[in-house]
Design an enzyme around this catalytic site. Structure first.
Site, PDB file in Angstrom:
ATOM      1  N   SER A  50       2.190   0.052   3.879  1.00  0.00           N
ATOM      2  CA  SER A  50       2.085   0.105   2.411  1.00  0.00           C
ATOM      3  C   SER A  50       0.405   0.644   2.014  1.00  0.00           C
ATOM      4  O   SER A  50      -0.442   0.829   3.017  1.00  0.00           O
ATOM      5  CB  SER A  50       1.995  -1.274   1.866  1.00  0.00           C
ATOM      6  OG  SER A  50       0.994  -2.125   2.371  1.00  0.00           O
ATOM      7  N   ASP A  82       5.031   3.409   2.743  1.00  0.00           N
ATOM      8  CA  ASP A  82       5.911   2.533   1.689  1.00  0.00           C
ATOM      9  C   ASP A  82       5.091   2.433   0.265  1.00  0.00           C
ATOM     10  O   ASP A  82       3.938   2.091   0.430  1.00  0.00           O
ATOM     11  CB  ASP A  82       5.673   1.117   2.462  1.00  0.00           C
ATOM     12  CG  ASP A  82       6.806   0.230   1.456  1.00  0.00           C
ATOM     13  OD1 ASP A  82       7.751   0.651   1.042  1.00  0.00           O
ATOM     14  OD2 ASP A  82       6.470  -1.153   1.529  1.00  0.00           O
TER      15      ASP A  82
HETATM   16  P1  13P Z   1      10.671  -7.767   0.696  1.00  0.00           P
HETATM   17  O1  13P Z   1       9.565  -8.581   0.102  1.00  0.00           O
HETATM   18  O2  13P Z   1      12.103  -8.363   0.281  1.00  0.00           O
HETATM   19  O3  13P Z   1      10.309  -7.936   2.274  1.00  0.00           O
HETATM   20  O4  13P Z   1      10.745  -6.387   0.432  1.00  0.00           O
HETATM   21  C1  13P Z   1       9.874  -5.513   1.148  1.00  0.00           C
HETATM   22  C2  13P Z   1      10.056  -4.188   0.694  1.00  0.00           C
HETATM   23  O5  13P Z   1      10.667  -3.852  -0.156  1.00  0.00           O
HETATM   24  C3  13P Z   1       8.954  -3.226   1.112  1.00  0.00           C
HETATM   25  O6  13P Z   1       8.853  -2.024   0.508  1.00  0.00           O
HETATM   26  O1  G3H Z   2       6.916  -3.781  -1.398  1.00  0.00           O
HETATM   27  C1  G3H Z   2       5.741  -4.099  -0.641  1.00  0.00           C
HETATM   28  C2  G3H Z   2       5.497  -4.388   0.355  1.00  0.00           C
HETATM   29  O2  G3H Z   2       6.018  -5.888   0.750  1.00  0.00           O
HETATM   30  C3  G3H Z   2       4.177  -4.328   0.814  1.00  0.00           C
HETATM   31  O3  G3H Z   2       3.323  -5.250   0.293  1.00  0.00           O
HETATM   32  O4  G3H Z   2       1.874  -4.214  -0.876  1.00  0.00           O
HETATM   33  O5  G3H Z   2       1.146  -6.512  -0.023  1.00  0.00           O
HETATM   34  O6  G3H Z   2       1.123  -4.675   1.535  1.00  0.00           O
HETATM   35  P1  G3H Z   2       1.711  -4.996   0.349  1.00  0.00           P
HETATM   36 ZN    ZN Z   3       9.254  -2.108  -1.661  1.00  0.00          ZN
END
Ligand code: 13P
Ligand code: G3H
Ligand code: ZN
Length: 307
Positions: A50, A82
């Site tokens: 992310s 992500d």
């Molecule tokens: P969760 O918070 O359910 O693990 O989802 C993670 C996610 O969608 C990361 O993009």
């Molecule tokens: O969807 C988000 C993921 O769980 C990543 O979380 O932005 O705290 O790294 P983060």
């Molecule tokens: Zn997500």
């Protein structure tokens, strides 16, 4: 084996009625735990980063850790961005060697989401990189998007969106949400909506975000050893397995890995108050990541032996 594109991975998953897990990574132990699980199950893997993880660890550290992880590894592995918040970040990771990006314009007005996604698609496709986009809005918290309420994806709009943007896969909202508190009432997913989207977009891999199951034994372990995660609930594993047997080819899991690590570290430190060498609690935490990912591969994704 070098990083691969999700193209072939998703084609096999779509045809085979299973999904590939996309696991969020932030540090060495998480990467190692996921890779060990993939090896133990001979399963394809997506490791995703992310914007927050990229800021925490540094893009270059993640890339170098992944290079180390891939030495002597013959599993197909995708490195994915992500929730890419803008074109610049998508471009930076593509230039750095990621094989897949998500551009997340789900919070934007529709036409702006189309225009921004299209811009990322043009850049990514010229470099052979896969693009996931998102339409609809999940409730919950992400780095740059906070949404109190979900807005389920409109299937006709999804078909229009894919035609206009040329994205390769689409994250849709059918009832999942990010984080550890997903359902107040009975957990349910809108399978009819999923079926309608895939009927209008045959062959298109669908992505489910917010797909942690929040196993209660880890919630209880956290709470027993000094944590405070009251009433945390996730998506039941059997609902996710059903989605994986349909057009869902990528299932995102972050919260369950966080819970497994943190519960394990809490327990270790309470039971071993003399320990202060980080290896003493990070080694069992890494094993907990491995076991959680193996559990997902077997119970949820159905991709054991599909590498
Ligand atoms: P969760 O918070 O359910 O693990 O989802 C993670 C996610 O969608 C990361 O993009
Ligand atoms: O969807 C988000 C993921 O769980 C990543 O979380 O932005 O705290 O790294 P983060
Ligand atoms: Zn997500």
């Amino acid at each position: 084996m070098p990083l691969v594109s999700p193209k072939e991975m998703f084609a096999k998953a779509y045809a085979g009625g299973y999904a590939v897990g996309a696991f969020n990574v932030n540090n060495m132990e998480i990467i190692q735990g996921i890779m060990e699980a993939g090896r133990a199950e001979n399963a394809p893997l997506i490791l995703q980063v992310s914007a927050g993880a990229r800021k925490y660890a540094g893009q270059n550290y993640i890339i170098k850790l992944m290079q180390a992880a891939l030495e002597d590894c013959d599993l197909p592995v995708v490195l994915h961005l992500d929730h890419g918040p803008n074109f610049e970040m998508c471009k930076a990771v593509i230039d750095g060697g990621f094989t897949s990006v998500m551009y997340d314009g789900s919070h934007l007005p529709y036409e702006e989401n189309v225009a921004e996604t299209k811009k990322v698609v043009e850049y990514a496709h010229a470099k052979g990189v896969w693009v996931e986009a998102e339409l609809g809005r999940l409730a919950g918290v992400e780095e740059h998007v906070h949404s109190e309420e979900s807005i389920y994806t409109d299937p006709d709009q999804a078909a229009d969106f894919v035609a206009k943007t040329g994205c390769d896969s689409l994250a849709i909202a059918i009832g999942t949400s990010h984080g550890a508190y997903k359902f107040k009432g009975e957990p349910k997913l809108d399978f009819e909506r999923l079926a309608k989207v895939s009927q209008l977009l045959p062959g298109l891999p669908i992505v489910l975000h917010g797909a942690s199951s929040v196993p209660q034994e880890f919630v209880e372990m956290c709470n027993k050893y000094g944590g405070h995660v009251p009433g945390a609930r996730g998506v039941p594993e059997d609902l996710l397995r059903k989605a994986a047997s349909m057009a869902v080819c990528k299932i995102n899991i972050d919260t369950d890995i966080r819970l497994a690590m943190t519960a394990t570290i809490r327990k270790h430190l309470v039971e071993n108050p003399d320990d202060f060498d980080p290896r003493q609690y990070l080694a069992p935490a890494r094993t907990a990541v491995k076991e959680m990912v193996q559990r997902k591969i077997k119970n949820v994704l159905g991709c054991s032996g599909k590498a």
